[in-house]
Design a protein around this motif. Structure first.
Motif, PDB file in Angstrom:
ATOM      1  N   THR A  50       6.596  -1.044 -11.315  1.00  0.00           N
ATOM      2  CA  THR A  50       5.603  -0.774 -10.272  1.00  0.00           C
ATOM      3  C   THR A  50       6.252  -0.957  -8.908  1.00  0.00           C
ATOM      4  N   ASN A  53       3.859  -2.354  -2.695  1.00  0.00           N
ATOM      5  CA  ASN A  53       2.617  -1.792  -2.194  1.00  0.00           C
ATOM      6  C   ASN A  53       2.807  -1.184  -0.808  1.00  0.00           C
ATOM      7  N   ASP A  54       1.740  -0.725  -0.194  1.00  0.00           N
ATOM      8  CA  ASP A  54       1.834  -0.054   1.100  1.00  0.00           C
ATOM      9  C   ASP A  54       2.392  -0.956   2.185  1.00  0.00           C
ATOM     10  N   PRO A  59       4.792  -6.295  -6.164  1.00  0.00           N
ATOM     11  CA  PRO A  59       3.528  -6.453  -6.885  1.00  0.00           C
ATOM     12  C   PRO A  59       3.449  -7.724  -7.717  1.00  0.00           C
ATOM     13  N   ASP A  89      -0.361  -8.578  -8.234  1.00  0.00           N
ATOM     14  CA  ASP A  89      -1.322  -7.732  -7.516  1.00  0.00           C
ATOM     15  C   ASP A  89      -1.938  -6.775  -8.533  1.00  0.00           C
ATOM     16  N   ASP A  91      -4.718  -5.027  -8.675  1.00  0.00           N
ATOM     17  CA  ASP A  91      -5.261  -3.750  -8.202  1.00  0.00           C
ATOM     18  C   ASP A  91      -4.160  -2.728  -7.962  1.00  0.00           C
ATOM     19  N   TRP A  92      -3.031  -3.199  -7.438  1.00  0.00           N
ATOM     20  CA  TRP A  92      -1.932  -2.265  -7.154  1.00  0.00           C
ATOM     21  C   TRP A  92      -1.288  -1.763  -8.451  1.00  0.00           C
ATOM     22  N   GLU A  95      -3.593   0.850  -9.793  1.00  0.00           N
ATOM     23  CA  GLU A  95      -3.471   2.098  -9.040  1.00  0.00           C
ATOM     24  C   GLU A  95      -2.204   2.854  -9.436  1.00  0.00           C
ATOM     25  N   HIS A  96      -1.135   2.115  -9.651  1.00  0.00           N
ATOM     26  CA  HIS A  96       0.108   2.750 -10.122  1.00  0.00           C
ATOM     27  C   HIS A  96      -0.114   3.414 -11.478  1.00  0.00           C
TER      28      HIS A  96
END
Length: 434
Positions: A50, A53-54, A59, A89, A91-92, A95-96
């Motif tokens: 992963t 993140n932004d 992560p 993380d 949620d991240w 999303e991945h």
């Protein structure tokens, strides 16, 4: 229930070497593979880390235990290694998984996660790991009738070993949610078979009155139409392993991409949005919809114009051992965007030669919506009046022509009947005389 897992030896060894050279204390990523219900087995094709993140943060990290500053006596020089845990993380990672699942072909799914960490940190983070697996399962479902389990592979670097666990995906997570299962490495990518087909579809969606249906926006109607169409596809004769290759997933992925972009665009103002839902009779905008409203978010009952929604076209990129992954390009996107996504999401090398990228869909498919009022109650206009007038005249012309033809037939029938009567009369006279 998955009782044994086989991992692709070539890819997993490469991943192990990559992790060892990185000198990172912890890493989390996705498992790409397949779960077989009939065999009670799982197959892992590759590990995909992963990305950050932004904000550029990793992560996953090692969480040190809280220090008690009020404790009397000398402070320990170092914390015991068995007191560390993992911070993920969730949620991240989910999303991945959601984005990667769009890029996988039929027969390949996100089947779980892997974690590169010490044995103590892993044991102290069971609940966190199960929650991460649950988030991945929700973001990247295997099918509409989803499995209630996923895989969790732990790669321990001290001592070096691989261990696999079956994680039950349930609302309540307990210590028994993780169950050990057999794990070994072998050659599984060579057993995959390739199938190629083109599927053309035409979906016609009915529009219901807003008081009798919860489907109001164009995207909601499309989602419902795809789900209904999926039921029809399940009766198809050409199937492999009892599943549809990836037709349904492809349709849903295209719609998800459009909706994601629509959510990122500037939406209508509160006033215009309320007018769209209430169907207010205003002059500006004419159809009660703001000009900035994406086509996917229009309210069907209030929409008075025709709309055209171009779906992203599907392209295929070489991946592992002759297999492909896919992506969906908008009309304005180029291969450079495709390459960047492959590098970022799949941690793979971008194809150096564009000719290796397959483009079976030269023309992007599209979805067209007609005005709700044009379908139900046509708007009064000059063009409609002309069409109605010409239609009435056409009907009158056809009626006159049919009446004339009917009259001609009656005249011919009367003539034939008269001729037959005369002939029969002469015959009767002749018989009497004889």
């Amino acid at each position: 229930m998955v009782k044994a897992v086989v991992g692709e030896e070539t890819q997993l060894k490469l991943a192990e070497d990559r992790l060892e050279k990185s000198s990172t204390p912890v890493q989390v990523g996705l498992l790409i593979g397949k779960l077989s219900n009939s065999l009670d087995r799982g197959f892992v094709f590759d590990l995909i880390p992963t990305p950050p993140n932004d904000a550029g943060a990793a992560p996953c990290s090692v969480l040190e235990p809280a220090k008690d500053d009020k404790r009397k006596g000398p402070k320990p020089k170092s914390q015991p290694s068995d007191s560390f845990s993992l911070s993920i993380d969730k949620d991240w990672v989910a999303e991945h998984a959601r984005q990667v699942s769009r890029m996988l072909m039929g027969g390949m799914k996100v089947v779980g996660i892997y974690i590169w960490a010490s044995d103590s940190a892993f044991k102290n983070s069971n609940i966190t790991l199960c929650q991460t697996v649950m988030g991945v399962a929700k973001a990247a479902p295997l099918s509409e009738i989803d499995w209630d389990e996923r895989l969790l592979i732990h790669i321990c670097y001290s001592p070096r070993r691989w261990a696999c666990r079956n994680c039950a995906v349930a609302s309540n997570i307990t210590s028994s949610s993780l169950r050990p299962c057999d794990f070994k490495m072998g050659r599984v990518l060579n057993s995959l078979q390739h199938f190629r087909c083109m599927y053309n579809f035409d979906i016609r969606l009915p529009i219901f009155h807003k008081n009798s249906s919860n489907l109001q926006t164009f995207s909601e109607a499309l989602r419902h139409g795809i789900s209904v169409h999926a039921k029809d596809l399940r009766s198809a004769k050409a199937m492999f392993d009892g599943n549809l290759d990836d037709i349904i997933t492809s349709l849903q992925s295209r719609l998800d991409i459009i909706c994601d972009e629509a959510d990122g665009e500037a939406g209508p103002t509160e006033t215009s949005g309320q007018q769209a839902r209430d169907g207010a009779d205003t002059q500006e905008p004419r159809d009660g919809i703001s000009s900035e409203t994406p086509v996917s978010q229009i309210v069907l009952q209030s929409f008075r114009q025709s709309g055209n929604l171009s779906l992203p076209r599907r392209v295929f990129v070489p991946w592992l051992a002759g297999t492909f992954v896919c992506d969906y390009l908008q009309p304005s996107e180029t291969f450079e965007v495709l390459k960047d996504r492959c590098v970022e999401l799949l941690s793979m090398e971008a194809p150096a030669d564009d000719s290796t990228i397959l483009e079976p869909e030269i023309d992007a498919p599209s979805a067209v919506t007609k005005s709700f009022w044009d379908v139900v109650v046509p708007l009064p206009s000059a063009s409609n009046s002309c069409l109605e007038k010409s239609g009435i005249e056409k009907l009158r012309g056809e009626s006159s022509r049919k009446s004339t033809e009917f009259s001609n037939v009656n005249i011919m029938a009367a003539g034939i009947f008269l001729l037959l009567s005369i002939i029969i009369g002469y015959i009767l006279i002749f018989v009497r005389r004889s």
